[in-house]
Each structure stands twice: as structure tokens, then as C-alpha cells.
Design an enzyme around this catalytic site. Structure first.
Site, short mmCIF file in Angstrom:
data_model
loop_
_atom_site.label_atom_id
_atom_site.label_comp_id
_atom_site.label_asym_id
_atom_site.label_seq_id
_atom_site.Cartn_x
_atom_site.Cartn_y
_atom_site.Cartn_z
N ILE A 135 0.83 -1.20 0.00
CA ILE A 135 0.00 0.00 0.00
C ILE A 135 0.87 1.26 0.00
O ILE A 135 1.91 1.30 0.66
CB ILE A 135 -0.93 0.00 1.23
CG1 ILE A 135 -1.89 -1.19 1.18
CG2 ILE A 135 -1.71 1.30 1.35
CD1 ILE A 135 -2.68 -1.43 2.46
N CYS A 136 0.44 2.28 -0.75
CA CYS A 136 1.06 3.60 -0.73
C CYS A 136 2.49 3.56 -1.26
O CYS A 136 2.71 3.21 -2.40
CB CYS A 136 0.99 4.16 0.70
SG CYS A 136 1.43 5.89 0.88
N ILE A 137 3.49 3.90 -0.44
CA ILE A 137 4.89 3.88 -0.87
C ILE A 137 5.54 2.52 -0.69
O ILE A 137 6.60 2.25 -1.26
CB ILE A 137 5.70 4.96 -0.10
CG1 ILE A 137 7.08 5.21 -0.73
CG2 ILE A 137 5.83 4.57 1.38
CD1 ILE A 137 7.04 5.76 -2.13
#
Length: 217
Positions: A135-137
Site C-alpha cells: 500500500i502507498c509507498i
């Protein structure tokens, strides 16, 4: 009941796990009938950030496992105590801790390395062909873990996408509500707060990611 590991990287968006993403992940897992166990590496954080001012607190030091326990309400296990046979899949929320503590992408970009404790932990899932959601970075770790040609997304940030490709991955642009699935490697990724303007937008992609990870078990 499917049992899912959740890998945390501290507590707080600027130096640890993004708390909203972590909580939304656990909520989605529970709503979909799965159980979860939080894990974190027993290592020192890269640094401590004052989340009120945004400034680095140079005189402070914190432990990733201890800080992650705040999100997990104390129910957390060190990564080196994983029994891979007890888990069906893994989900890794983002936050700068994923790029500072789990790996050093925040400082080294495409020349980054993953912490040995973290690499060993995630590789157990990869080697066992168990699905992993990033998720995300957190997806910046995907090429280093899965090798040449693996597909993933961090959204549409040009520099981060280029770094993903330089590390051997195949970056696919995605909107905040999208998930990108690499069926061959059983890898799922979503941008969340790389693009989200609020918690509801982050939740849309996270719920889809969690559902897909559970379907791939």
C-alpha cells in the site's frame, strides 16, 4: 478462517506506518472475515519526526517494534518470530516508515536496500507463493523482492515510478481507487495516500486490495 500478517513500520506517517492505512487494512480484513496478526522489525527508526511541526527530533530515538505496538494495541510480534505456515498472506501499509525503516528508499532512491529483517520476512511469503499486498509507498520494495518485470504501482508520481522501473519492476499508473495485480507473483498494490485527498479515498483502494489478497489465497 484466513489469517493475514500485517507488517508495520512504526507509528505516524512521517517516520512510521501511516496510521489511517494501517487501521483501514485491519478493519477491511476483519469485515471480510479474516483474522490478522501485526508484525514489525525490532530495529531502530531512521529518525523521529515531530508530527506537530514536521521537524526531525534529532535528540530522540525510537524502536520500530515498540512504536508499531501503539497501532496494534500491544498485540504485535517481531518479524524474526514468523511461522510462515500459520499465515495465508501479508499486507504492508505505507507511510514514510516503509521507505525509511523497512527500506532506505527515502534516502537512496533506486539504489535502496531493504532491511535484512524485513527482506527475510517478506521473502518467506514470496517464496511460499502466498499473496502480498503493498500500500502507498510500500510498493517501492516490490522489484527488489520479486525481480525483473514484476508489476506494481505507487500511483502516478513520475520520479517514484521511474525509480520503480530502474529497480527492475514494471510500473503501472493507477488512480487512488485502483489496484494493480501481478497474478504471476501474487502481488497487489494500491496508491492510497500517495494520491488520496481524504480517508474515504484511501479506504476505497485499500478495501479492494484486501479483498483481492484474500481471493488469491
Amino acid at each position: 478462517m484466513k489469517k493475514i500478517a500485517v507488517l508495520l513500520s512504526g507509528s505516524g506517517v512521517f517516520d512510521g506506518s501511516e496510521i489511517h492505512e494501517a487501521v483501514l487494512t485491519m478493519l477491511a480484513l476483519t469485515k471480510l472475515g479474516a483474522s490478522y496478526q501485526c508484525f514489525a522489525p525490532d530495529i531502530e527508526q531512521m529518525h523521529v519526526v515531530n508530527h506537530l511541526t514536521g521537524e526531525v527530533a534529532a535528540e530522540e530515538s525510537r524502536n520500530v517494534l515498540v512504536e508499531s505496538a501503539r497501532i496494534a494495541r500491544g498485540e504485535i510480534t517481531a518479524t524474526d518470530r514468523l511461522d510462515i505456515d500459520a499465515f495465508d498472506a501479508l499486507v504492508i501499509p505505507g507511510g514514510f516508515g516503509a521507505a525509511k525503516n523497512l527500506c532506505n528508499f527515502a534516502t537512496n532512491g533506486s539504489d535502496c536496500e531493504i532491511s535484512l529483517e524485513v527482506s527475510d520476512f517478506i521473502s518467506e511469503f514470496a517464496d511460499a507463493k502466498k499473496p502480498v499486498g503493498f500500500i502507498c509507498i510500500a510498493p517501492v520494495m516490490i522489484p527488489l523482492l520479486y525481480g525483473e518485470g514484476v508489476t506494481g504501482t505507487i500511483g502516478n508520481d513520475i520520479d517514484t515510478a521511474q525509480a520503480f522501473n530502474l529497480m527492475g519492476g514494471h510500473h503501472q499508473e493507477a488512480a487512488v481507487q485502483d489496484i494493480i495485480v501481478d497474478e504471476a507473483n501474487k502481488v497487489v498494490s494500491t496508491p492510497a495516500y500517495m494520491l488520496a485527498g481524504n480517508i474515504a479515498e484511501a479506504n476505497e483502494g485499500i478495501e479492494k486490495l484486501v479483498k483481492k489478497v484474500l481471493e488469491m489465497v
